[in-house]
Design a protein around this motif. Structure first.
Motif, mmCIF file in Angstrom:
data_model
loop_
_atom_site.group_PDB
_atom_site.id
_atom_site.type_symbol
_atom_site.label_atom_id
_atom_site.label_comp_id
_atom_site.label_asym_id
_atom_site.label_seq_id
_atom_site.Cartn_x
_atom_site.Cartn_y
_atom_site.Cartn_z
ATOM 1 N N ILE A 1 0.827 -1.200 0.000
ATOM 2 C CA ILE A 1 0.000 0.000 0.000
ATOM 3 C C ILE A 1 0.868 1.259 0.000
ATOM 4 N N ILE A 2 1.926 1.261 0.826
ATOM 5 C CA ILE A 2 2.803 2.438 0.911
ATOM 6 C C ILE A 2 3.454 2.726 -0.443
ATOM 7 N N LEU A 3 3.948 1.680 -1.110
ATOM 8 C CA LEU A 3 4.584 1.883 -2.413
ATOM 9 C C LEU A 3 3.578 2.336 -3.467
ATOM 10 N N ASP A 4 2.334 1.886 -3.346
ATOM 11 C CA ASP A 4 1.278 2.403 -4.227
ATOM 12 C C ASP A 4 1.137 3.913 -4.051
ATOM 13 N N PHE A 5 1.158 4.364 -2.795
ATOM 14 C CA PHE A 5 1.069 5.791 -2.490
ATOM 15 C C PHE A 5 2.231 6.542 -3.134
ATOM 16 N N ILE B 1 -4.374 13.319 -4.551
ATOM 17 C CA ILE B 1 -4.277 12.338 -5.631
ATOM 18 C C ILE B 1 -4.011 10.916 -5.115
ATOM 19 N N PRO B 2 -2.955 10.690 -4.315
ATOM 20 C CA PRO B 2 -2.722 9.316 -3.844
ATOM 21 C C PRO B 2 -3.841 8.789 -2.947
ATOM 22 N N VAL B 3 -4.467 9.678 -2.161
ATOM 23 C CA VAL B 3 -5.580 9.254 -1.309
ATOM 24 C C VAL B 3 -6.768 8.828 -2.172
ATOM 25 N N ALA B 4 -7.019 9.587 -3.246
ATOM 26 C CA ALA B 4 -8.122 9.248 -4.153
ATOM 27 C C ALA B 4 -7.868 7.890 -4.816
ATOM 28 N N TRP B 5 -6.639 7.662 -5.247
ATOM 29 C CA TRP B 5 -6.289 6.367 -5.833
ATOM 30 C C TRP B 5 -6.463 5.251 -4.813
ATOM 31 N N PHE B 6 -6.063 5.527 -3.572
ATOM 32 C CA PHE B 6 -6.191 4.528 -2.510
ATOM 33 C C PHE B 6 -7.645 4.090 -2.344
ATOM 34 N N PHE B 7 -8.553 5.058 -2.275
ATOM 35 C CA PHE B 7 -9.960 4.728 -2.087
ATOM 36 C C PHE B 7 -10.542 4.009 -3.308
ATOM 37 N N LEU B 8 -10.066 4.373 -4.495
ATOM 38 C CA LEU B 8 -10.514 3.678 -5.702
ATOM 39 C C LEU B 8 -10.101 2.210 -5.645
ATOM 40 N N TYR B 9 -8.861 1.974 -5.239
ATOM 41 C CA TYR B 9 -8.372 0.596 -5.158
ATOM 42 C C TYR B 9 -9.034 -0.180 -4.022
ATOM 43 N N VAL B 10 -9.369 0.498 -2.936
ATOM 44 C CA VAL B 10 -10.070 -0.159 -1.834
ATOM 45 C C VAL B 10 -11.461 -0.599 -2.298
#
Length: 221
Positions: free
Chosen positions: A11-15, A54-63
């Motif tokens: 998850i961290i590396l995704d961020f 941006i990274p938070v938005a991607w995180f929620f999309l992937y969740v």
């Protein structure tokens, strides 16, 4: 499910890669004169405004797309194909948000801008996930890591299943903790290979105490 450090690293590396893709995209816009005003100042402002969002938005999309399950249970090609689709969805969403910014001039370069951001994001995240999950798969097959596994059964069927799984040239991730005999205290054959950890009434206790992640039912029909 036992939470492993690899899940956190994933998850961290995704961020980090989402931030890097955002930086490369803004740098591309700057280099190709997409900004109306002072290029350098506008570039920094837009980058900083999106560095967290941006990274938070991607995180929620992937969740929402269930991309953050236990990494040891993820399929590489399924993940990459889903990442491809989600990268398009996310890139188009980011683009439409940027359209509302009066400091950016997309003119007739809409498709180019969307495609460039998609390539940056998917190229980085997709490649990372493929490599990361390949390493994870290798660790699983070599038996470096695995899932605490309990067998319910104890007769010929359970013995055959245990031998079949144990004789494979690669591991499927099972770390056998023991077994629970389905017929209570009757004699069984699996005890020659695994410890009997209780009876049917002890299933809940054994699962909790031994942190069981997989239960295999092998009962004679």
């Amino acid at each position: 499910m036992v939470r492993r450090k690899e899940n956190i690293i994933y998850i961290i590396l995704d961020f980090v890669l989402a931030i890097l893709a955002w930086y490369l995209f803004i740098h591309y816009l700057h280099k190709h004169h997409f900004f109306y005003e002072d290029d350098e100042l506008t570039c920094n402002q837009i980058f900083q405004s999106g560095i967290v969002i941006i990274p938070v938005a991607w995180f929620f999309l992937y969740v929402l797309a269930e991309q953050y399950k236990d990494v040891y249970r993820l399929s590489r090609w399924s993940v990459v194909s889903r990442t491809f689709l989600l990268s398009w969805i996310g890139s188009i969403t980011v683009f439409f948000v940027l359209l509302s910014n009066s400091k950016i001039n997309f003119e007739d370069r809409y498709i180019t801008a969307i495609s460039i951001y998609f390539l940056f994001h998917f190229g980085l995240v997709g490649f990372f996930r493929l490599v990361f999950l390949s390493v994870i798969s290798s660790r699983l097959k070599r038996g470096v890591v695995g899932f605490n596994t309990l067998i319910i059964g104890g007769d010929q069927r359970a013995v055959k299943l245990y031998k079949d799984l144990s004789s494979l040239s690669f591991s499927l991730g099972h770390k056998f903790v023991g077994f629970i005999h389905s017929n209570g205290n009757q004699s069984n054959e699996l005890v020659q290979y695994l410890p009997q950890v209780g009876g049917l009434k002890d299933i809940k206790r054994v699962i909790e105490e031994s942190k069981i992640e997989e239960v295999i039912i092998a009962i004679e029909s």
